[in-house]
Motif scaffolding. Structure first.
Motif, PDB file in Angstrom:
ATOM      1  N   ARG A 135      75.154  67.357  26.411  1.00 28.70           N
ATOM      2  CA  ARG A 135      74.339  67.857  25.302  1.00 28.70           C
ATOM      3  C   ARG A 135      74.469  66.932  24.111  1.00 28.70           C
ATOM      4  O   ARG A 135      75.489  66.238  23.944  1.00 28.70           O
ATOM      5  N   HIS A 136      73.437  66.923  23.322  1.00 28.11           N
ATOM      6  CA  HIS A 136      73.442  66.246  22.030  1.00 28.11           C
ATOM      7  C   HIS A 136      72.777  67.196  21.056  1.00 28.11           C
ATOM      8  O   HIS A 136      71.610  67.569  21.253  1.00 28.11           O
ATOM      9  N   VAL A 137      73.525  67.635  20.056  1.00 28.90           N
ATOM     10  CA  VAL A 137      72.989  68.545  19.053  1.00 28.90           C
ATOM     11  C   VAL A 137      73.079  67.842  17.709  1.00 28.90           C
ATOM     12  O   VAL A 137      74.176  67.546  17.234  1.00 28.90           O
ATOM     13  N   GLY A 138      71.929  67.564  17.129  1.00 32.85           N
ATOM     14  CA  GLY A 138      71.888  66.850  15.861  1.00 32.85           C
ATOM     15  C   GLY A 138      72.298  67.724  14.692  1.00 32.85           C
ATOM     16  O   GLY A 138      71.939  68.899  14.631  1.00 32.85           O
ATOM     17  N   LEU A 139      73.044  67.144  13.779  1.00 34.32           N
ATOM     18  CA  LEU A 139      73.386  67.848  12.546  1.00 34.32           C
ATOM     19  C   LEU A 139      72.257  67.709  11.540  1.00 34.32           C
ATOM     20  O   LEU A 139      71.944  68.626  10.803  1.00 34.32           O
ATOM     21  N   VAL A 140      71.643  66.539  11.513  1.00 37.52           N
ATOM     22  CA  VAL A 140      70.472  66.278  10.688  1.00 37.52           C
ATOM     23  C   VAL A 140      69.362  65.875  11.644  1.00 37.52           C
ATOM     24  O   VAL A 140      69.601  65.159  12.612  1.00 37.52           O
ATOM     25  N   GLY A 141      68.161  66.326  11.380  1.00 38.79           N
ATOM     26  CA  GLY A 141      67.082  66.168  12.338  1.00 38.79           C
ATOM     27  C   GLY A 141      66.447  64.806  12.455  1.00 38.79           C
ATOM     28  O   GLY A 141      65.415  64.671  13.080  1.00 38.79           O
ATOM     29  N   LEU A 142      67.021  63.756  11.880  1.00 40.67           N
ATOM     30  CA  LEU A 142      66.364  62.456  11.892  1.00 40.67           C
ATOM     31  C   LEU A 142      66.768  61.574  13.057  1.00 40.67           C
ATOM     32  O   LEU A 142      66.157  60.539  13.287  1.00 40.67           O
ATOM     33  N   ARG A 143      67.798  61.943  13.798  1.00 39.34           N
ATOM     34  CA  ARG A 143      68.276  61.113  14.916  1.00 39.34           C
ATOM     35  C   ARG A 143      68.120  61.869  16.220  1.00 39.34           C
ATOM     36  O   ARG A 143      68.248  63.083  16.260  1.00 39.34           O
ATOM     37  N   PHE A 144      67.879  61.131  17.286  1.00 35.00           N
ATOM     38  CA  PHE A 144      67.751  61.739  18.600  1.00 35.00           C
ATOM     39  C   PHE A 144      68.303  60.774  19.629  1.00 35.00           C
ATOM     40  O   PHE A 144      68.302  59.563  19.428  1.00 35.00           O
ATOM     41  N   PRO A 145      68.802  61.325  20.747  1.00 33.26           N
ATOM     42  CA  PRO A 145      69.328  60.441  21.787  1.00 33.26           C
ATOM     43  C   PRO A 145      68.189  59.681  22.458  1.00 33.26           C
ATOM     44  O   PRO A 145      67.115  60.227  22.706  1.00 33.26           O
ATOM     45  N   LYS A 146      68.436  58.428  22.721  1.00 32.78           N
ATOM     46  CA  LYS A 146      67.447  57.572  23.375  1.00 32.78           C
ATOM     47  C   LYS A 146      67.268  57.997  24.831  1.00 32.78           C
ATOM     48  O   LYS A 146      68.180  58.528  25.460  1.00 32.78           O
ATOM     49  N   ALA A 147      66.095  57.715  25.363  1.00 30.70           N
ATOM     50  CA  ALA A 147      65.787  58.081  26.745  1.00 30.70           C
ATOM     51  C   ALA A 147      66.779  57.464  27.718  1.00 30.70           C
ATOM     52  O   ALA A 147      67.202  58.115  28.683  1.00 30.70           O
ATOM     53  N   GLU A 148      67.194  56.212  27.463  1.00 28.14           N
ATOM     54  CA  GLU A 148      68.127  55.570  28.400  1.00 28.14           C
ATOM     55  C   GLU A 148      69.497  56.254  28.400  1.00 28.14           C
ATOM     56  O   GLU A 148      70.165  56.312  29.433  1.00 28.14           O
ATOM     57  N   THR A 149      69.906  56.807  27.265  1.00 33.18           N
ATOM     58  CA  THR A 149      71.166  57.560  27.194  1.00 33.18           C
ATOM     59  C   THR A 149      71.069  58.821  28.045  1.00 33.18           C
ATOM     60  O   THR A 149      71.991  59.140  28.811  1.00 33.18           O
ATOM     61  N   ILE A 150      69.950  59.521  27.925  1.00 36.67           N
ATOM     62  CA  ILE A 150      69.741  60.738  28.706  1.00 36.67           C
ATOM     63  C   ILE A 150      69.627  60.391  30.189  1.00 36.67           C
ATOM     64  O   ILE A 150      70.209  61.067  31.041  1.00 36.67           O
ATOM     65  N   ARG A 151      68.897  59.325  30.489  1.00 29.95           N
ATOM     66  CA  ARG A 151      68.733  58.904  31.885  1.00 29.95           C
ATOM     67  C   ARG A 151      70.086  58.630  32.527  1.00 29.95           C
ATOM     68  O   ARG A 151      70.336  59.015  33.673  1.00 29.95           O
ATOM     69  N   ALA A 152      70.996  57.990  31.804  1.00 27.34           N
ATOM     70  CA  ALA A 152      72.335  57.712  32.343  1.00 27.34           C
ATOM     71  C   ALA A 152      73.069  59.014  32.675  1.00 27.34           C
ATOM     72  O   ALA A 152      73.788  59.085  33.681  1.00 27.34           O
ATOM     73  N   GLN A 153      72.857  60.046  31.863  1.00 21.50           N
ATOM     74  CA  GLN A 153      73.487  61.343  32.147  1.00 21.50           C
ATOM     75  C   GLN A 153      72.880  61.985  33.399  1.00 21.50           C
ATOM     76  O   GLN A 153      73.606  62.576  34.198  1.00 21.50           O
ATOM     77  N   VAL A 154      71.575  61.823  33.574  1.00 21.13           N
ATOM     78  CA  VAL A 154      70.919  62.363  34.765  1.00 21.13           C
ATOM     79  C   VAL A 154      71.371  61.595  35.995  1.00 21.13           C
ATOM     80  O   VAL A 154      71.654  62.177  37.048  1.00 21.13           O
ATOM     81  N   GLU A 155      71.466  60.257  35.862  1.00 21.24           N
ATOM     82  CA  GLU A 155      71.910  59.430  36.994  1.00 21.24           C
ATOM     83  C   GLU A 155      73.285  59.852  37.481  1.00 21.24           C
ATOM     84  O   GLU A 155      73.573  59.789  38.678  1.00 21.24           O
ATOM     85  N   ALA A 156      74.142  60.282  36.566  1.00 18.97           N
ATOM     86  CA  ALA A 156      75.494  60.709  36.940  1.00 18.97           C
ATOM     87  C   ALA A 156      75.474  61.975  37.802  1.00 18.97           C
ATOM     88  O   ALA A 156      76.443  62.272  38.493  1.00 18.97           O
ATOM     89  N   LEU A 157      74.357  62.711  37.777  1.00 15.85           N
ATOM     90  CA  LEU A 157      74.250  63.948  38.537  1.00 15.85           C
ATOM     91  C   LEU A 157      73.737  63.728  39.960  1.00 15.85           C
ATOM     92  O   LEU A 157      73.925  64.582  40.812  1.00 15.85           O
ATOM     93  N   VAL A 158      73.042  62.619  40.181  1.00 20.11           N
ATOM     94  CA  VAL A 158      72.392  62.429  41.486  1.00 20.11           C
ATOM     95  C   VAL A 158      73.146  61.449  42.361  1.00 20.11           C
ATOM     96  O   VAL A 158      74.015  60.752  41.950  1.00 20.11           O
TER      97      VAL A 158
END
Length: 158
Positions: A135-158
């Motif tokens: 999970r990534h929960v922003g404290l301030v709404g201006l930043r978001f996790p990049k798609a490649e960061t999320i993709r790496a987390q998904v890759e770890a599941l498969v």
């Protein structure tokens, strides 16, 4: 409610949502329980067609084929109504489902509500068994996790 931790069961929900594909709006109901069996990326975002939300969801759209190749699905969730989602999807060429949580029930269930802005920009990666794995929960709404960061987390599941 508190924010689900990695290892926790993801709170189940059913929300109305839509996809715009080939110029056609397709409304449906989206339930976490129906997504069991595939990794799921839930992207909570504060508002349709705002500059940061547009940048965030467009970046996920650009990587959508990579998520799909991994067997993952991507859903965006915000408090706006479906008509607003339709305009946003059309204007930004988004082809993954945008879900409408006008009551805020799912936003509260995931503990990402924020006074004044409605919700904290947040992303949850849920495995095929319905368990939060990242999970990534922003404290301030201006930043978001990049798609490649999320993709790496998904890759770890498969």
């Amino acid at each position: 409610m508190s924010i689900p931790e990695p290892g926790d069961d993801a709170p189940d929900f059913t929300l109305p949502g839509l996809i715009v594909r080939n110029g056609e709006r397709l409304d449906d109901e989206y339930a976490l329980s129906a997504a069991i069996g595939r990794p799921l990326v839930l992207a909570f975002y504060p508002g349709d067609a705002t500059p940061v939300c547009t940048a965030q969801l467009c970046s996920y759209q650009e990587e959508l084929d990579d998520f799909t190749d991994l067997g993952a699905i991507v859903w965006g969730i915000s408090p706006q109504a479906l008509d607003s989602h339709e305009d946003f999807a059309r204007g930004s060429s988004l082809t993954f489902p945008l879900l409408s949580d006008t009551s805020g029930d799912v936003i509260r269930a995931y503990g990402v509500q924020a006074p004044g802005i409605g919700l904290r920009r947040s992303v949850f990666v849920i495995d095929a068994d319905g368990v939060v794995r990242w999970r990534h929960v922003g404290l301030v709404g201006l930043r978001f996790p990049k798609a490649e960061t999320i993709r790496a987390q998904v890759e770890a599941l498969v």
